[in-house]
Enzyme design. Structure first.
Site, PDB file in Angstrom:
ATOM      1  N   GLN A  41       0.653  -0.872   0.343  1.00  0.00           N
ATOM      2  CA  GLN A  41       0.124   0.228   0.089  1.00  0.00           C
ATOM      3  C   GLN A  41       1.183   0.766  -0.234  1.00  0.00           C
ATOM      4  O   GLN A  41       0.604   2.378  -0.322  1.00  0.00           O
ATOM      5  CB  GLN A  41      -1.315   0.018   1.079  1.00  0.00           C
ATOM      6  CG  GLN A  41      -1.899  -1.146   1.479  1.00  0.00           C
ATOM      7  CD  GLN A  41      -3.153  -0.832   2.462  1.00  0.00           C
ATOM      8  OE1 GLN A  41      -2.691  -1.889   3.836  1.00  0.00           O
ATOM      9  NE2 GLN A  41      -4.209  -0.410   2.624  1.00  0.00           N
ATOM     10  N   HIS A  61      -2.240  -5.203 -12.454  1.00  0.00           N
ATOM     11  CA  HIS A  61      -1.494  -5.077 -14.282  1.00  0.00           C
ATOM     12  C   HIS A  61      -2.963  -5.943 -15.306  1.00  0.00           C
ATOM     13  O   HIS A  61      -1.977  -5.755 -16.656  1.00  0.00           O
ATOM     14  CB  HIS A  61      -0.372  -5.206 -13.922  1.00  0.00           C
ATOM     15  CG  HIS A  61       0.662  -4.951 -13.360  1.00  0.00           C
ATOM     16  ND1 HIS A  61       2.261  -4.967 -13.261  1.00  0.00           N
ATOM     17  CD2 HIS A  61       0.668  -3.648 -12.873  1.00  0.00           C
ATOM     18  CE1 HIS A  61       3.020  -4.180 -12.528  1.00  0.00           C
ATOM     19  NE2 HIS A  61       1.912  -2.822 -11.952  1.00  0.00           N
ATOM     20  N   ASP A  74       2.174   0.384  -7.997  1.00  0.00           N
ATOM     21  CA  ASP A  74       3.396   0.811  -8.509  1.00  0.00           C
ATOM     22  C   ASP A  74       4.353   1.350  -7.787  1.00  0.00           C
ATOM     23  O   ASP A  74       5.647   1.589  -7.595  1.00  0.00           O
ATOM     24  CB  ASP A  74       3.684   1.121 -10.120  1.00  0.00           C
ATOM     25  CG  ASP A  74       3.083  -0.005 -10.807  1.00  0.00           C
ATOM     26  OD1 ASP A  74       2.883  -1.402 -10.286  1.00  0.00           O
ATOM     27  OD2 ASP A  74       3.104   0.111 -12.297  1.00  0.00           O
ATOM     28  N   ARG A  99       4.006   0.122  12.903  1.00  0.00           N
ATOM     29  CA  ARG A  99       3.786  -0.898  11.811  1.00  0.00           C
ATOM     30  C   ARG A  99       3.813  -1.500  10.776  1.00  0.00           C
ATOM     31  O   ARG A  99       3.273  -0.643  10.084  1.00  0.00           O
ATOM     32  CB  ARG A  99       2.390  -1.653  12.917  1.00  0.00           C
ATOM     33  CG  ARG A  99       1.332  -2.837  12.338  1.00  0.00           C
ATOM     34  CD  ARG A  99       0.159  -3.472  12.316  1.00  0.00           C
ATOM     35  NE  ARG A  99       0.002  -4.519  11.292  1.00  0.00           N
ATOM     36  CZ  ARG A  99      -1.148  -4.973  10.513  1.00  0.00           C
ATOM     37  NH1 ARG A  99      -2.181  -3.640  11.098  1.00  0.00           N
ATOM     38  NH2 ARG A  99      -0.965  -5.369   9.637  1.00  0.00           N
ATOM     39  N   HIS A 142       0.924  -9.369   4.714  1.00  0.00           N
ATOM     40  CA  HIS A 142       0.033  -8.481   4.461  1.00  0.00           C
ATOM     41  C   HIS A 142      -0.222  -8.440   2.802  1.00  0.00           C
ATOM     42  O   HIS A 142      -0.188  -7.845   2.599  1.00  0.00           O
ATOM     43  CB  HIS A 142       0.688  -6.402   4.946  1.00  0.00           C
ATOM     44  CG  HIS A 142      -0.839  -6.136   5.249  1.00  0.00           C
ATOM     45  ND1 HIS A 142      -1.317  -5.548   6.262  1.00  0.00           N
ATOM     46  CD2 HIS A 142      -1.747  -5.540   4.739  1.00  0.00           C
ATOM     47  CE1 HIS A 142      -2.168  -4.701   6.171  1.00  0.00           C
ATOM     48  NE2 HIS A 142      -2.769  -5.238   5.427  1.00  0.00           N
ATOM     49  N   ASN A 186      -1.878 -10.609   8.319  1.00  0.00           N
ATOM     50  CA  ASN A 186      -3.459  -9.708   8.607  1.00  0.00           C
ATOM     51  C   ASN A 186      -3.943 -10.410   7.747  1.00  0.00           C
ATOM     52  O   ASN A 186      -4.001 -10.607   7.153  1.00  0.00           O
ATOM     53  CB  ASN A 186      -2.265  -8.437   7.665  1.00  0.00           C
ATOM     54  CG  ASN A 186      -3.534  -7.118   8.304  1.00  0.00           C
ATOM     55  OD1 ASN A 186      -3.668  -6.977   8.768  1.00  0.00           O
ATOM     56  ND2 ASN A 186      -4.231  -6.816   6.569  1.00  0.00           N
ATOM     57  N   GLU A 187      -5.159  -9.940   8.786  1.00  0.00           N
ATOM     58  CA  GLU A 187      -7.147 -10.558   8.220  1.00  0.00           C
ATOM     59  C   GLU A 187      -6.630 -11.562   7.219  1.00  0.00           C
ATOM     60  O   GLU A 187      -7.482 -11.562   6.292  1.00  0.00           O
ATOM     61  CB  GLU A 187      -7.260  -8.666   7.600  1.00  0.00           C
ATOM     62  CG  GLU A 187      -7.314  -8.032   8.665  1.00  0.00           C
ATOM     63  CD  GLU A 187      -8.384  -6.291   8.435  1.00  0.00           C
ATOM     64  OE1 GLU A 187      -8.722  -7.132   7.214  1.00  0.00           O
ATOM     65  OE2 GLU A 187      -8.191  -6.219   8.616  1.00  0.00           O
ATOM     66  N   ASN A 329      -7.867  -6.221  14.649  1.00  0.00           N
ATOM     67  CA  ASN A 329      -8.591  -5.087  13.460  1.00  0.00           C
ATOM     68  C   ASN A 329      -9.804  -5.148  13.619  1.00  0.00           C
ATOM     69  O   ASN A 329     -10.711  -5.832  13.340  1.00  0.00           O
ATOM     70  CB  ASN A 329      -7.947  -5.288  12.216  1.00  0.00           C
ATOM     71  CG  ASN A 329      -6.546  -5.455  12.319  1.00  0.00           C
ATOM     72  OD1 ASN A 329      -5.671  -5.164  12.960  1.00  0.00           O
ATOM     73  ND2 ASN A 329      -5.912  -5.441  10.720  1.00  0.00           N
ATOM     74  N   TYR A 331     -13.038  -1.297  12.895  1.00  0.00           N
ATOM     75  CA  TYR A 331     -13.058   0.044  12.390  1.00  0.00           C
ATOM     76  C   TYR A 331     -14.959  -0.343  11.850  1.00  0.00           C
ATOM     77  O   TYR A 331     -15.540   1.282  12.733  1.00  0.00           O
ATOM     78  CB  TYR A 331     -13.522  -0.704  11.075  1.00  0.00           C
ATOM     79  CG  TYR A 331     -11.390  -0.497   9.719  1.00  0.00           C
ATOM     80  CD1 TYR A 331     -11.374   0.504   9.409  1.00  0.00           C
ATOM     81  CD2 TYR A 331     -11.071  -1.635   9.737  1.00  0.00           C
ATOM     82  CE1 TYR A 331      -9.991   0.609   9.097  1.00  0.00           C
ATOM     83  CE2 TYR A 331      -9.631  -1.872   9.811  1.00  0.00           C
ATOM     84  CZ  TYR A 331      -9.218  -0.587   9.463  1.00  0.00           C
ATOM     85  OH  TYR A 331      -7.984  -0.417   8.928  1.00  0.00           O
ATOM     86  N   GLU A 399      -4.917  -2.514  14.029  1.00  0.00           N
ATOM     87  CA  GLU A 399      -5.902  -1.155  13.309  1.00  0.00           C
ATOM     88  C   GLU A 399      -7.235  -0.846  13.440  1.00  0.00           C
ATOM     89  O   GLU A 399      -7.924  -1.676  14.189  1.00  0.00           O
ATOM     90  CB  GLU A 399      -6.031  -2.234  11.399  1.00  0.00           C
ATOM     91  CG  GLU A 399      -5.349  -2.090  11.272  1.00  0.00           C
ATOM     92  CD  GLU A 399      -5.078  -2.824   9.638  1.00  0.00           C
ATOM     93  OE1 GLU A 399      -6.678  -2.574   9.295  1.00  0.00           O
ATOM     94  OE2 GLU A 399      -4.556  -2.974   9.369  1.00  0.00           O
TER      95      GLU A 399
END
Ligand code: PNW
Length: 491
Positions: A41, A61, A74, A99, A142, A186-187, A329, A331, A399
């Site tokens: 990310q 891509h 990219d 992290r 991740h 992660n997740e 995590n 939200y 998170e």
């Protein structure tokens, strides 16, 4: 223009950061704060040096797959080149830890040999953090699996667990003298369901009802192998801790009827229990409700065996208890009720296995993400559910955050953090053993399928500028003040 900017900033600072209506609430002694990012990310440098392709390179891509704004990672925030500025920002915030995740295909392009430049990049980043007295917290996976492994089936091939163990061993050997907290994956729930079940995220497989369960099965085994590797070979000398981080929304039953309450409980078990039960529960293994339902549904659909794989006794033992803390995590929250018209689904799917109706209350504040509504009280309920279900483990929030399409005057994000942190403190008052909190994210970044259209950062990133200019938002000033005073105004 500049004066106007400064004035609005000063104003929002005034409104947001120092709006104390009397009472301050303190975080417990020893409570720590951090901020988080992930390699794909933010890093860019997708083909720098000898880095090999990851499934996210392939996915972005390939025009058959959809990224909302047609973008890719990219270049992203170009942290491959700008990591010193990142560390400077983390230091500005005054947090205890950062992290970030390592890109497997940057560190070990072919899965065996180490990349000199890959090793250098993570050494430089870690050393820069330590120079500023910031603890590195490393996620090993991740979501950016090396593409060559995907060609062998990726996480649906149980051999991937062995490859993951080899990669983790190298990371412990290379960086374990300085990194004292590791997250294996992660997740896994979002990754497996979206990547192998629904085909929404890389690697884009839509083998709903089958492949997400295979993916999860291998990930649980891989996590446990890496946990024990560290425990047996590295822990004594390096004295670090290993765990993973799981996603969970709170699922609120829409009525007090036993049907609706069971439906909400079922979603919690399928979302969080899928991975938490094998690791954190006393008995281990997948939740009973998952095993029963998927077997029953599979038989109804004409299969002779359950689509949910079965662990051997040895595997169950290896997975059970493979944690030093419970990473979470969180939200948002959903309302759940028993499905109104049930039918035998000829085509298997995860959502048919769970089989509920869910919705948001219309007055829950929206974010830029369709799946994220602001429901701070759900945080307290979820933490209490974890306390009661898994014998009050030490929970670390890895998170929590809010998305918008705004600039630096992000009042809604300030409010989100203020409200969620208040309910976190309520959970601590209830006896939940939460020891640390991480904001997602340090800065705006590549938000998977949504590209750059949704922003989660405390720092604003100007993607059009060559230096990917980062500017603190009002929420950065606000968060910094919380970290500094270890307290927050009561809502
Ligand atoms: C997490 N949901 O993903 C990831 O760990 C981050 O990389 C990501 O940027 C962040 O949360 C914000 O999306 C999630 O649908 C994706 O509930 C989807 C969901 C939850 C978390």
């Amino acid at each position: 223009m500049i004066v106007a900017r400064i004035t609005t900033l000063a104003l929002s600072l005034l409104i947001c950061a120092f709006q104390v209506d009397g009472k301050l609430r303190r975080f417990p002694d020893g409570f720590s704060f951090g901020v988080a990012t992930a390699s794909y990310q933010i890093e860019g440098g997708w083909n720098a040096s000898d880095k090999s392709e990851s499934i996210w390179d392939t996915f972005t891509h390939n025009s058959n797959y959809k990224i909302l704004d047609g973008s890719s990672g990219d270049v992203a925030c170009d942290s491959y080149h700008l990591y010193k500025r990142d560390v400077e920002m983390v230091a500005e915030l005054g947090v205890d830890f950062y992290r970030f995740s390592m890109s497997w295909s940057r560190l070990m392009p072919d899965g065996y040999e180490l990349s000199k430049d890959g090793v250098k990049y993570y050494n430089d980043l870690i050393n820069e953090l330590l120079k500023h007295k910031i603890q590195p917290v490393v996620t090993l996976f991740h979501w950016d699996l090396p593409q060559w492994l995907q060609q062998l089936g990726g996480w649906s091939n149980s051999l991937t667990a062995k490859h993951f163990q080899r990669y983790a061993r190298s990371a412990f050997e290379l960086f374990g003298d300085r990194v004292k907290m590791w997250l294996t994956v992660n997740e896994p729930q979002v990754f497996c369901l979206h990547g192998y079940g629904k085909g929404l995220k890389a690697p884009g497989l839509d083998m709903n009802g089958f492949a997400e369960y295979l993916c999860g099965h291998t990930m649980l085994k891989a996590h446990a192998k890496v946990y024990h590797l560290y425990d047996q070979v590295f822990k004594k000398k390096q004295k670090g801790r290993v765990g993973l981080t799981l996603n969970a929304s709170w699922q609120q039953a829409s009525s007090n009827s036993s049907n609706d309450r069971e439906a909400a409980q079922r979603v919690l078990e399928f979302e969080l229990g899928w991975f938490a039960n094998p690791i954190f529960s006393k008995c281990g293994d997948y939740p009973k409700i998952m095993k029963d339902r998927i077997l029953w549904k599979s038989q109804e659909q004409g299969y002779t065996e359950s689509r949910l794989p079965i662990f051997t006794k040895e595997e169950l033992e290896e997975i059970k208890g493979s944690y030093d803390f419970f990473g979470l995590n969180h939200y948002t929250t959903r309302m759940v009720k028993e499905k109104s018209n049930k039918s035998v689904a000829s085509k298997p799917s995860f959502s048919n296995d769970v089989e509920v109706d869910d919705y948001f209350e219309s007055d829950w504040k929206e974010s830029a993400s369709v799946w994220l509504r602001v429901v701070p009280w759900g945080f307290q309920k979820l933490l209490n559910w974890i306390k009661d279900s898994y014998d009050n483990p030490e929970v670390i929030i890895f998170e929590n955050g809010f998305s918008d399409r705004e600039g630096i005057d992000d009042v809604d994000r300030v409010q989100y953090y203020r409200d969620y942190l208040n309910y976190l403190l309520d959970a601590i008052d209830d006896g939940c053993n939460v020891s640390a909190y991480t904001a997602w994210s340090l800065m705006d970044n590549f938000e998977w399928n949504k590209g750059y259209s949704e922003r989660f950062g405390l720092y604003y990133v100007d993607y059009n500028s060559t230096i990917k200019k980062r500017t603190p938002k009002a929420s950065a000033h606000y968060f910094k003040n919380i970290v500094k005073t270890k307290s927050i105004e009561k809502i």
